[in-house]
Scaffold this motif. Structure first.
Motif, PDB file in Angstrom:
ATOM      1  N   GLU A 290       0.656  -1.087  -0.097  1.00 23.43           N
ATOM      2  CA  GLU A 290       0.276  -0.271   0.330  1.00 23.43           C
ATOM      3  C   GLU A 290       1.258   1.438   0.354  1.00 23.43           C
ATOM      4  O   GLU A 290       1.907   0.798   0.596  1.00 23.43           O
ATOM      5  CB  GLU A 290      -0.851  -0.248   1.432  1.00 23.43           C
ATOM      6  N   ALA A 291       0.194   2.502  -0.762  1.00 17.89           N
ATOM      7  CA  ALA A 291       1.402   3.624  -0.687  1.00 17.89           C
ATOM      8  C   ALA A 291       0.451   4.686  -0.969  1.00 17.89           C
ATOM      9  O   ALA A 291      -0.723   4.836  -1.342  1.00 17.89           O
ATOM     10  CB  ALA A 291       2.339   3.504  -1.728  1.00 17.89           C
ATOM     11  N   THR A 292       1.248   5.786  -0.157  1.00 17.70           N
ATOM     12  CA  THR A 292       0.294   7.286  -0.261  1.00 17.70           C
ATOM     13  C   THR A 292       1.068   8.194  -0.938  1.00 17.70           C
ATOM     14  O   THR A 292       2.400   7.932  -0.289  1.00 17.70           O
ATOM     15  CB  THR A 292      -0.336   7.650   1.497  1.00 17.70           C
ATOM     16  N   GLY A 293       0.797   9.373  -1.055  1.00 17.74           N
ATOM     17  CA  GLY A 293       2.112   9.998  -1.827  1.00 17.74           C
ATOM     18  C   GLY A 293       1.399  11.122  -2.056  1.00 17.74           C
ATOM     19  O   GLY A 293      -0.171  11.767  -1.797  1.00 17.74           O
ATOM     20  N   TRP A 294       1.870  12.749  -2.512  1.00 19.23           N
ATOM     21  CA  TRP A 294       1.781  13.896  -2.445  1.00 19.23           C
ATOM     22  C   TRP A 294       2.176  15.179  -3.402  1.00 19.23           C
ATOM     23  O   TRP A 294       3.682  14.442  -3.795  1.00 19.23           O
ATOM     24  CB  TRP A 294       1.172  14.827  -1.132  1.00 19.23           C
ATOM     25  N   VAL A 295       2.142  15.834  -3.824  1.00 16.86           N
ATOM     26  CA  VAL A 295       2.754  16.745  -4.543  1.00 16.86           C
ATOM     27  C   VAL A 295       3.066  17.344  -4.046  1.00 16.86           C
ATOM     28  O   VAL A 295       2.787  18.418  -3.212  1.00 16.86           O
ATOM     29  CB  VAL A 295       1.538  17.134  -6.065  1.00 16.86           C
ATOM     30  N   ALA A 296       4.375  17.964  -3.462  1.00 15.95           N
ATOM     31  CA  ALA A 296       5.029  18.856  -2.675  1.00 15.95           C
ATOM     32  C   ALA A 296       5.914  19.719  -3.971  1.00 15.95           C
ATOM     33  O   ALA A 296       6.419  19.372  -4.841  1.00 15.95           O
ATOM     34  CB  ALA A 296       6.638  17.749  -1.891  1.00 15.95           C
ATOM     35  N   ARG A 297       5.842  20.863  -2.691  1.00 16.33           N
ATOM     36  CA  ARG A 297       6.384  22.425  -2.936  1.00 16.33           C
ATOM     37  C   ARG A 297       7.434  22.218  -2.945  1.00 16.33           C
ATOM     38  O   ARG A 297       7.705  21.920  -1.305  1.00 16.33           O
ATOM     39  CB  ARG A 297       5.936  23.410  -3.358  1.00 16.33           C
ATOM     40  N   VAL A 298       8.581  23.303  -2.085  1.00 15.01           N
ATOM     41  CA  VAL A 298      10.009  23.289  -1.535  1.00 15.01           C
ATOM     42  C   VAL A 298       8.906  24.669  -0.499  1.00 15.01           C
ATOM     43  O   VAL A 298       7.988  25.611  -0.849  1.00 15.01           O
ATOM     44  CB  VAL A 298      10.979  24.549  -1.990  1.00 15.01           C
ATOM     45  N   ASP A 299       9.276  24.168   0.808  1.00 11.55           N
ATOM     46  CA  ASP A 299       8.907  25.174   1.714  1.00 11.55           C
ATOM     47  C   ASP A 299       9.895  26.015   1.923  1.00 11.55           C
ATOM     48  O   ASP A 299      10.937  25.254   2.689  1.00 11.55           O
ATOM     49  CB  ASP A 299       7.935  23.966   3.024  1.00 11.55           C
ATOM     50  N   PRO A 300       9.530  26.903   1.779  1.00 13.31           N
ATOM     51  CA  PRO A 300      11.506  28.303   1.897  1.00 13.31           C
ATOM     52  C   PRO A 300      11.429  28.551   3.614  1.00 13.31           C
ATOM     53  O   PRO A 300      12.258  28.776   4.211  1.00 13.31           O
ATOM     54  CB  PRO A 300      10.904  29.077   1.497  1.00 13.31           C
ATOM     55  N   GLN A 301      10.200  28.421   4.377  1.00 13.29           N
ATOM     56  CA  GLN A 301       9.811  28.822   6.087  1.00 13.29           C
ATOM     57  C   GLN A 301      10.413  28.199   7.114  1.00 13.29           C
ATOM     58  O   GLN A 301      10.933  28.039   7.896  1.00 13.29           O
ATOM     59  CB  GLN A 301       8.349  29.011   5.766  1.00 13.29           C
ATOM     60  N   GLY A 302      10.699  26.431   6.669  1.00 15.21           N
ATOM     61  CA  GLY A 302      11.022  25.661   8.138  1.00 15.21           C
ATOM     62  C   GLY A 302       9.465  25.818   8.988  1.00 15.21           C
ATOM     63  O   GLY A 302       8.741  26.517   9.156  1.00 15.21           O
ATOM     64  N   ALA A 303      10.476  25.172  10.261  1.00 16.47           N
ATOM     65  CA  ALA A 303       8.946  25.371  11.708  1.00 16.47           C
ATOM     66  C   ALA A 303       8.541  26.159  11.798  1.00 16.47           C
ATOM     67  O   ALA A 303       9.324  27.552  11.765  1.00 16.47           O
ATOM     68  CB  ALA A 303      10.057  24.551  12.518  1.00 16.47           C
ATOM     69  N   ARG A 304       7.440  25.988  12.260  1.00 16.15           N
ATOM     70  CA  ARG A 304       7.039  27.348  12.318  1.00 16.15           C
ATOM     71  C   ARG A 304       5.803  27.626  13.798  1.00 16.15           C
ATOM     72  O   ARG A 304       5.423  27.120  13.640  1.00 16.15           O
ATOM     73  CB  ARG A 304       5.487  27.743  11.515  1.00 16.15           C
ATOM     74  N   VAL A 305       5.751  28.793  14.357  1.00 20.46           N
ATOM     75  CA  VAL A 305       4.341  28.856  15.392  1.00 20.46           C
ATOM     76  C   VAL A 305       2.958  28.351  14.070  1.00 20.46           C
ATOM     77  O   VAL A 305       2.603  29.531  14.505  1.00 20.46           O
ATOM     78  CB  VAL A 305       3.995  29.863  16.502  1.00 20.46           C
ATOM     79  N   VAL A 306       2.253  28.183  15.084  1.00 21.78           N
ATOM     80  CA  VAL A 306       0.676  27.810  14.859  1.00 21.78           C
ATOM     81  C   VAL A 306      -0.254  28.112  15.695  1.00 21.78           C
ATOM     82  O   VAL A 306      -1.770  28.388  15.309  1.00 21.78           O
ATOM     83  CB  VAL A 306       0.397  26.236  13.972  1.00 21.78           C
ATOM     84  N   ASP A 307       0.366  27.753  16.823  1.00 21.85           N
ATOM     85  CA  ASP A 307      -0.952  28.712  17.330  1.00 21.85           C
ATOM     86  C   ASP A 307      -0.158  28.778  18.958  1.00 21.85           C
ATOM     87  O   ASP A 307       0.508  28.735  19.632  1.00 21.85           O
ATOM     88  CB  ASP A 307      -2.413  26.972  18.402  1.00 21.85           C
ATOM     89  N   SER A 308      -1.050  30.125  19.727  1.00 27.07           N
ATOM     90  CA  SER A 308       0.679  30.738  20.790  1.00 27.07           C
ATOM     91  C   SER A 308      -0.541  30.968  21.547  1.00 27.07           C
ATOM     92  O   SER A 308      -1.506  32.199  20.732  1.00 27.07           O
ATOM     93  CB  SER A 308       1.249  31.238  20.360  1.00 27.07           C
ATOM     94  N   GLU A 309      -0.992  31.026  22.439  1.00 29.59           N
ATOM     95  CA  GLU A 309      -1.746  32.652  23.743  1.00 29.59           C
ATOM     96  C   GLU A 309      -1.051  33.056  24.383  1.00 29.59           C
ATOM     97  O   GLU A 309      -1.561  33.814  25.898  1.00 29.59           O
ATOM     98  CB  GLU A 309      -2.872  31.015  24.273  1.00 29.59           C
ATOM     99  N   LEU A 310       0.273  33.014  24.267  1.00 32.80           N
ATOM    100  CA  LEU A 310       1.459  34.391  25.045  1.00 32.80           C
ATOM    101  C   LEU A 310       1.232  35.359  23.962  1.00 32.80           C
ATOM    102  O   LEU A 310       0.750  35.571  23.049  1.00 32.80           O
ATOM    103  CB  LEU A 310       2.797  33.523  24.808  1.00 32.80           C
ATOM    104  N   ALA A 311       0.912  36.646  24.729  1.00 33.81           N
ATOM    105  CA  ALA A 311       0.821  37.818  24.394  1.00 33.81           C
ATOM    106  C   ALA A 311       1.879  38.450  23.320  1.00 33.81           C
ATOM    107  O   ALA A 311       2.638  38.073  23.592  1.00 33.81           O
ATOM    108  CB  ALA A 311       0.655  39.144  26.098  1.00 33.81           C
TER     109      ALA A 311
END
Ligand code: HSE
Length: 311
Positions: A290-311
């Motif tokens: 079995e296999a899965t796949g996707w079309v990918a693009r280069v991600d120029p940003q890398g790791a990022r905050v996606v949710d924060s309750e900090l002020a």
């Protein structure tokens, strides 16, 4: 003091090696990723919770180990509590352990008030990767910084981010077999013939030059000329030959194992990338995997905050 407000960080998936760049080249791409939510605690040390298949101690959990490094580096009081959500299947070849390590380090940095910039987290993410049994930077550095990274295998704190001109889509396929990096490193011979080493050095140089020039047909050719890792690892992926051939038949310019596999990546400058993914996945299924796949693009940003309750 109650535990601090949580911060959630996304750690992206990465392709590593890219043919002849064993432990030296890695690329951050769009697609699945891991998420790490961090909170500060009064209690010292780092605790982690996640799926049952993950070790949770700060020695063997990549996110916890990276976060513990950041805590020490900052000289901060108290500790951290991490929750890890795996979006990247374990042992799939697209940098799952690295994604968690990077998300752990960045999340720790955020809840500590961001004492460090991303380049200051390089040692922490390498330390996190150690928990998965290696000290190589070709997954953690692109996952942290985004884009394409060239890194020294003998000293992974030495690296350069390279800029790609208008990179084409990539077809990424994960045959459903688990290949642990530890095992895939163990199958590599301890020594190589001089002729193979010199050919490999030249292939990597040509590959990097073609990447910088955006010469995608040449990238495709050099991608397929690894002599040091892929030939020894291909037998770990029972459908390797069929998936590779399917990518080329569907119009890809080149195809390689990603990291220690089983993921395969094809470069698709001149064909329908969705059709290449479909052809590769169908070839894997036809071989009983079995296999899965996707079309990918280069991600120029890398790791990022996606949710924060900090002020
Ligand atoms: N460069 C590493 C290897 C990547 O090929 O073993 C592992 O994901």
């Amino acid at each position: 003091m109650p535990d601090s407000s949580p911060v959630t960080v996304f750690g992206p998936c990465t392709l590593s090696n890219l043919g002849p760049g064993y432990d030296a080249l890695g690329l951050c791409i769009t697609g699945p990723g891991d998420r790490v939510t961090a909170r500060r605690t009064d209690a010292p040390g780092v605790t982690a919770e996640g799926p049952p298949s993950l070790p949770t101690d700060a020695e063997r959990n990549t996110a916890a180990r990276a976060a513990a490094h950041v805590l020490r580096q900052a000289g901060a009081e108290g500790g951290l509590r991490l929750r890890i959500e795996k979006g990247i299947p374990m042992g799939s070849g697209v940098g799952g352990s690295a994604a968690s390590a990077v998300a752990g380090a960045v999340a720790a940095n955020e809840v500590l008030g961001r004492p460090f910039r991303k380049p200051d987290l390089v040692e922490a993410v390498l330390e996190g990767e150690r928990a998965a049994g290696g000290y190589h930077g070709d997954n953690v550095l692109p996952a942290l910084l985004g884009g394409l990274v060239l890194v020294s295998p003998s000293d992974p704190t030495a690296y350069r981010r390279l800029t790609l001109p208008a990179p084409p889509p990539l077809a990424v396929v994960l045959p459903d077999v688990e290949v642990l990096t530890r095992d895939a490193r163990a199958v590599l011979p301890a020594t190589v013939a001089h002729g193979d080493a010199s050919a490999q050095a030249a292939e990597l140089a040509f590959l990097v030059r073609a990447l910088l020039e955006g010469d995608w047909p040449a990238v495709g050719r050099h991608l397929m000329r690894d002599r040091l890792a892929e030939p020894f690892r291909a037998p770990l992926v029972p459908v390797y030959d069929a998936v590779r051939q399917a990518a080329l038949d569907a119009g890809a310019a080149g195809v390689a194992l990603s990291g220690s596999g089983p993921a395969l990546v094809a470069l698709v400058p001149d064909a329908d990338a969705e059709a290449v993914v479909e052809a590769m996945a169908a070839a894997s299924r036809a071989g009983g995997v079995e296999a899965t796949g996707w079309v990918a693009r280069v991600d120029p940003q890398g790791a990022r905050v996606v949710d924060s309750e900090l002020a």
